[in-house]
Design a protein around this motif. Sequence first.
Motif, mmCIF file in Angstrom:
data_model
loop_
_atom_site.group_PDB
_atom_site.id
_atom_site.type_symbol
_atom_site.label_atom_id
_atom_site.label_comp_id
_atom_site.label_asym_id
_atom_site.label_seq_id
_atom_site.Cartn_x
_atom_site.Cartn_y
_atom_site.Cartn_z
ATOM 1 N N GLU A 55 57.694 35.767 -16.274
ATOM 2 C CA GLU A 55 58.428 34.848 -17.136
ATOM 3 C C GLU A 55 58.875 33.610 -16.359
ATOM 4 O OE1 GLU A 55 61.591 37.205 -18.700
ATOM 5 O OE2 GLU A 55 60.372 38.052 -20.336
ATOM 6 N N GLU A 56 59.342 33.807 -15.134
ATOM 7 C CA GLU A 56 59.765 32.684 -14.311
ATOM 8 C C GLU A 56 58.576 31.814 -13.913
ATOM 9 O OE1 GLU A 56 63.069 31.791 -13.404
ATOM 10 O OE2 GLU A 56 63.267 33.150 -15.115
ATOM 11 N N THR A 57 57.447 32.442 -13.672
ATOM 12 C CA THR A 57 56.234 31.702 -13.316
ATOM 13 C C THR A 57 55.831 30.752 -14.424
ATOM 14 O OG1 THR A 57 55.426 33.491 -11.910
ATOM 15 C CG2 THR A 57 53.786 31.919 -12.717
ATOM 16 N N MET A 58 55.915 31.210 -15.662
ATOM 17 C CA MET A 58 55.487 30.393 -16.801
ATOM 18 C C MET A 58 56.494 29.295 -17.145
ATOM 19 S SD MET A 58 52.499 31.285 -17.587
ATOM 20 C CE MET A 58 52.338 30.354 -19.115
ATOM 21 N N LYS A 59 57.715 29.419 -16.682
ATOM 22 C CA LYS A 59 58.755 28.463 -17.049
ATOM 23 C C LYS A 59 58.557 27.086 -16.433
ATOM 24 C CE LYS A 59 62.857 31.298 -18.016
ATOM 25 N NZ LYS A 59 64.196 31.682 -17.495
ATOM 26 N N PHE A 60 58.124 27.050 -15.205
ATOM 27 C CA PHE A 60 58.260 25.829 -14.419
ATOM 28 C C PHE A 60 56.972 25.070 -14.168
ATOM 29 C CE2 PHE A 60 61.711 28.715 -13.172
ATOM 30 C CZ PHE A 60 62.786 27.954 -13.585
ATOM 31 N N ARG A 61 55.852 25.531 -14.722
ATOM 32 C CA ARG A 61 54.595 24.821 -14.495
ATOM 33 C C ARG A 61 53.788 24.707 -15.787
ATOM 34 N NH1 ARG A 61 53.033 24.304 -8.895
ATOM 35 N NH2 ARG A 61 54.987 24.506 -7.763
ATOM 36 N N ASP A 62 53.105 23.592 -15.925
ATOM 37 C CA ASP A 62 52.104 23.446 -16.974
ATOM 38 C C ASP A 62 50.815 24.015 -16.393
ATOM 39 O OD1 ASP A 62 50.302 22.735 -18.887
ATOM 40 O OD2 ASP A 62 50.714 20.591 -18.828
ATOM 41 N N TRP A 63 50.676 25.348 -16.475
ATOM 42 C CA TRP A 63 49.606 26.021 -15.748
ATOM 43 C C TRP A 63 48.223 25.682 -16.284
ATOM 44 C CZ3 TRP A 63 50.154 27.654 -11.115
ATOM 45 C CH2 TRP A 63 51.397 28.109 -10.664
ATOM 46 N N ASP A 64 48.116 25.438 -17.571
ATOM 47 C CA ASP A 64 46.811 25.091 -18.131
ATOM 48 C C ASP A 64 46.278 23.820 -17.476
ATOM 49 O OD1 ASP A 64 44.693 25.732 -19.748
ATOM 50 O OD2 ASP A 64 45.414 24.556 -21.448
ATOM 51 N N ARG A 65 47.155 22.858 -17.333
ATOM 52 C CA ARG A 65 46.783 21.602 -16.668
ATOM 53 C C ARG A 65 46.656 21.800 -15.161
ATOM 54 N NH1 ARG A 65 50.335 15.990 -16.868
ATOM 55 N NH2 ARG A 65 48.727 14.595 -16.066
ATOM 56 N N GLN A 66 47.535 22.623 -14.600
ATOM 57 C CA GLN A 66 47.545 22.855 -13.156
ATOM 58 C C GLN A 66 46.232 23.469 -12.671
ATOM 59 O OE1 GLN A 66 50.517 22.247 -11.440
ATOM 60 N NE2 GLN A 66 49.800 22.820 -9.407
ATOM 61 N N LEU A 67 45.617 24.285 -13.506
ATOM 62 C CA LEU A 67 44.411 25.008 -13.113
ATOM 63 C C LEU A 67 43.126 24.295 -13.520
ATOM 64 C CD1 LEU A 67 45.628 28.599 -14.070
ATOM 65 C CD2 LEU A 67 45.391 27.663 -11.758
ATOM 66 N N THR A 68 43.263 23.099 -14.073
ATOM 67 C CA THR A 68 42.100 22.358 -14.543
ATOM 68 C C THR A 68 41.852 21.128 -13.676
ATOM 69 O OG1 THR A 68 42.502 23.058 -16.833
ATOM 70 C CG2 THR A 68 41.060 21.154 -16.508
ATOM 71 N N GLU A 69 40.619 20.980 -13.226
ATOM 72 C CA GLU A 69 40.226 19.786 -12.487
ATOM 73 C C GLU A 69 39.707 18.743 -13.478
ATOM 74 O OE1 GLU A 69 40.338 19.141 -9.145
ATOM 75 O OE2 GLU A 69 41.439 21.026 -8.894
#
Length: 260
Positions: free
Chosen positions: A96-110
């Motif tokens: 839950e904390e991991t998902m709070k603070f990052r836009d992971w979809d964008r973070q993992l996309t080049e």
Amino acid sequence: MRRILIFSILIISNIGYLIGQPTVDNLKNDSTKMFVQYAHYRDYQSDSAYSRLIYGSLFLGKRGAVYTYQLQSVEEMLRAKERSVKNEKNKKFVLEETMKFRDWDRQLTEIITRYYDSPGHLSLKKFDKDFYWLADTIPFLWELVNEFKTIDNYRCQKAVINSDKLKIEAWFTEQIPIPAGPYNISGLPGLILEYYNSITKTFFKATLITSTNIPDEKFRNWLTGPLISREKYKKLMAENQKNFENLQKMIQRGNTGKSN
């Protein structure tokens, strides 16, 4: 018979000089006219012998192109994070904390973008929670070869780069007269359908070309953010590394009870 096609080299010494394109905002409204999916093989030996296969998406508009590929899905990232947490009671909290603070979809996309009338390209760079666009230019010194073959019903011509550092073979079609290709590869008078670098063992090939049923263009919302120089980006990374090392020293001093 061979002829050499030199893709112009632009030395970007000042960000404001980037062909009057200080940001990628102009591409947000450049609607996609054609979509190309590429299979991206690493350590390629054959279609059945490689170390990794991912798929990239090339969106071709009127003014420019956007290439995207996802290094890892959010679900894969979360599963890996979950496996790294040894205490079962803490797993839910950590996720839950991991998902709070990052836009992971964008973070993992080049994401790599370029305008057709510019020899340079812009690539999305991550720094902590922030995103920046880095301007760069790679000179592709193509040599056109009088060899042809058909790929997916398109007549393609061969182009090569032979140097001490680069051994590249590409096939492009002038039936789609767009100077674009997978990743940041460009500089030919037609769309690149196959590309092979024999030094890095990297192979791209188009698996789908369509002007209908274009996939979701979620990257449009990501075409924002400041454009920075390579020097500034390196400085940010160096400062981040220094802060990390200082934090490690503080932790070590706290564990040993020593102080300077």
